[in-house]
Design an enzyme around this catalytic site. Sequence first.
Site, short mmCIF file in Angstrom:
data_model
loop_
_atom_site.label_atom_id
_atom_site.label_comp_id
_atom_site.label_asym_id
_atom_site.label_seq_id
_atom_site.Cartn_x
_atom_site.Cartn_y
_atom_site.Cartn_z
N GLU A 54 34.01 48.43 39.24
CA GLU A 54 34.47 48.08 40.59
C GLU A 54 36.00 48.15 40.71
OE1 GLU A 54 32.26 44.48 41.63
OE2 GLU A 54 30.74 45.76 42.51
N GLU B 269 23.55 36.50 42.85
CA GLU B 269 22.73 37.32 43.75
C GLU B 269 21.39 37.70 43.13
OE1 GLU B 269 25.28 40.57 44.78
OE2 GLU B 269 26.37 39.39 46.25
N GLU C 11 31.59 34.96 48.89
CA GLU C 11 32.29 36.24 48.69
C GLU C 11 32.46 36.96 50.01
OE1 GLU C 11 30.52 39.04 46.01
OE2 GLU C 11 30.00 37.50 44.55
C1 GLA Z 1 28.48 41.39 45.16
C2 GLA Z 1 28.73 40.81 43.79
C3 GLA Z 1 30.12 41.00 43.29
C4 GLA Z 1 30.64 42.36 43.63
C5 GLA Z 1 30.52 42.57 45.11
C6 GLA Z 1 31.04 43.90 45.55
O1 GLA Z 1 28.65 40.54 46.20
O2 GLA Z 1 28.39 39.46 43.70
O3 GLA Z 1 30.09 40.83 41.90
O4 GLA Z 1 29.91 43.33 42.96
O5 GLA Z 1 29.17 42.54 45.47
O6 GLA Z 1 31.03 44.01 46.96
#
Ligand code: GLA
Length: 661
Positions: free
Chosen positions: A355, A154, A307
């Site tokens: 997380e 990301e 994801e």
């Molecule tokens: C993003 C990240 C993950 C995680 C998610 C949580 O998409 O890529 O590592 O932190 O958010 O929703």
Amino acid sequence: MTTRSITDRLGGLAFGGDYNPEQWDEPVWKEDDDLMHRARVNLATVGVFSWALLEPEEGRYDFAWLDAHLERLHANGVAVDLATPTASPPPWFTLAHPDASTVRPDGTRLVHGSRDTYCLTAPAYREAARRMAGALAERYGDHPALALWHVHNEYATLCYCDHSAASFRVWLRARHGTLDILNEAWGTAFWSQRYTSWEQVLPPRATNWHRNPGQELDFRRFWADEVTAAYREQRDAIRAHSDRPVTTNLMLPAYQNIDVWALARELDVVTVDQYPSAPGVDAAADVAFHADRARSLGAGRPWLLMEQGTSTVYDGDRVLAKEPGDILRHTLGHIARGSEGALFFQWRQSRAGAETWHSAMVPHAGPDSRIFREVTRTGEAVARLGELAGSTVSAPVAVLHDPDAWWALGVDGLPTADLDYHAALGRAHRALWDAGVTVDFAHPAHELSRYPLVVAPALFLLSDKAAENLRRYVADGGTLLVQHASGYVDERLHARLGGYPAAPLREALGIRVEEYRPLRRDERITLSDGTRGTSWSESLRTEGAETLAAYTHGMLTGGPALTRHRFGTGRGWYLSTRLTDADYAALVARLLDEAGVGPELPGLPPRVEAVTRHAPDGRRWRFLINHGAESAPLPASAHDLLTDDTVSELPPGGCAVLRIT
Ligand code: GLA
């Protein structure tokens, strides 16, 4: 030979998620093997945040632990999406290269202790990232488990440090050539901002009052180019040793710091992450919105959902749970719109760390849980859809999306804070989704003639080239809806003089906007046709267009609010206020009718989503998802791949994937 399709190596669609075995130990790995098998997992994303383990000190790599996990996964029939860990530099990196961590606009330098604490323009960071990508590729480039490369995670972090300033200047020189041209572009005649040497030019750091809008926009463009360049460097370092496809996961929409069109062109397969921001049917609509964008970024090529959360809906300051059945519905919602499978963040819910409370495929409660049972059921469903690999989706309507227009609506000093670009795109998509129509997104300068209908919300910035493209689209027979505050500025954010929008578009719409008049917060206006507007109004004149609805309030009374112009063989519609959701939906229905576009499958009850995937050899599959509370009879019974049976009705919340001829 170069393999650019991930499904070739999977023998079907992908199912799995981020896998972080370094958070666990041997007994758990053994259980993972068993549970992955049960859930039909065939792809695991490994190494996303493993920099500290992979390079425990500068220049010394340790791959032994990763070798073992890759072997284990491979032996268990799970292919690997191998990530470069460059989104999370370890503590030693920050301490060794303090100049390479993120600096905020106010000058605060961030330290390690979270993630994404790097500056993309810092030479030490870029060098370390390139080296890491190369080292991983050299070791694993032809590993039998390897199906896909996952560069970084990301890309999004902006930085305002001195490295960033230096790179920004280089970029500005290349774009503008001379300081005189830069001064002209940024309008520095206002507020005494004239630059007399390049060294005076900075990123848009914290300052007093409004920042210069041209500087802000150029900084966005510069950063987006920097992201694309950083991705390319890692990709090329990988390609030197590996023929497997390479991607980076895009996070739409929150991260607007990339030029998604430009970056997507560099990816072998577009991959995106998606977390809805509202539960229930709104989450399903959000799935469709993101999936349609992902497919469009790759020009219709198959893409992959990298994801999603098994039970994660971000709603401001809380995380709401998904409804029972949503894991399957959302998964099919993505696959229906062209995804080659569905992955999750993450496989096993963390027991510690930032997380801990983020959902996962195996929750804290373990496999004896509703979530794992739904995951298993979803894995079985995806496994039955292998024959769809490589098939695509086509859409009769395009919504226009331009990162420049988004950035232009992010600068200081606009007439209202209500001009929310992303929300405007979402509303347009939602109205079309509710009408049962599949939607593409397109750049306003793209070739649009294959779409009978094009919707342009919030195109505040419109280049000359794009304005001419839209004019031609209408002249050649297209139906175009342009919405308020569009075409107000050119590529430099200079106001269009003589009336908005940009001249070629004005010609196609047969109108001229003379004055913008944002409405008061909570103000509702009623138009002459009984529809209601909020947020924005405009004083405009028709120049050939017919008025379909007029204003009935204040000085605008009697003036056009909604217009339609016959131009060439097409129609240009202009809507100068923000209609309420219901009235906007009615307008979209009227436009669809005029453009001759019907729903994907006529005759379905509301809230039943229908999308079709097509194979090049003519085979077709229709996805049906019932988001409503009533059973939905199908227009004709057909063979359902999910149940391997004939279906003629969908229960509430039910799904089917029909093989059709
Ligand atoms: C993003 C990240 C993950 C995680 C998610 C949580 O998409 O890529 O590592 O932190 O958010 O929703």
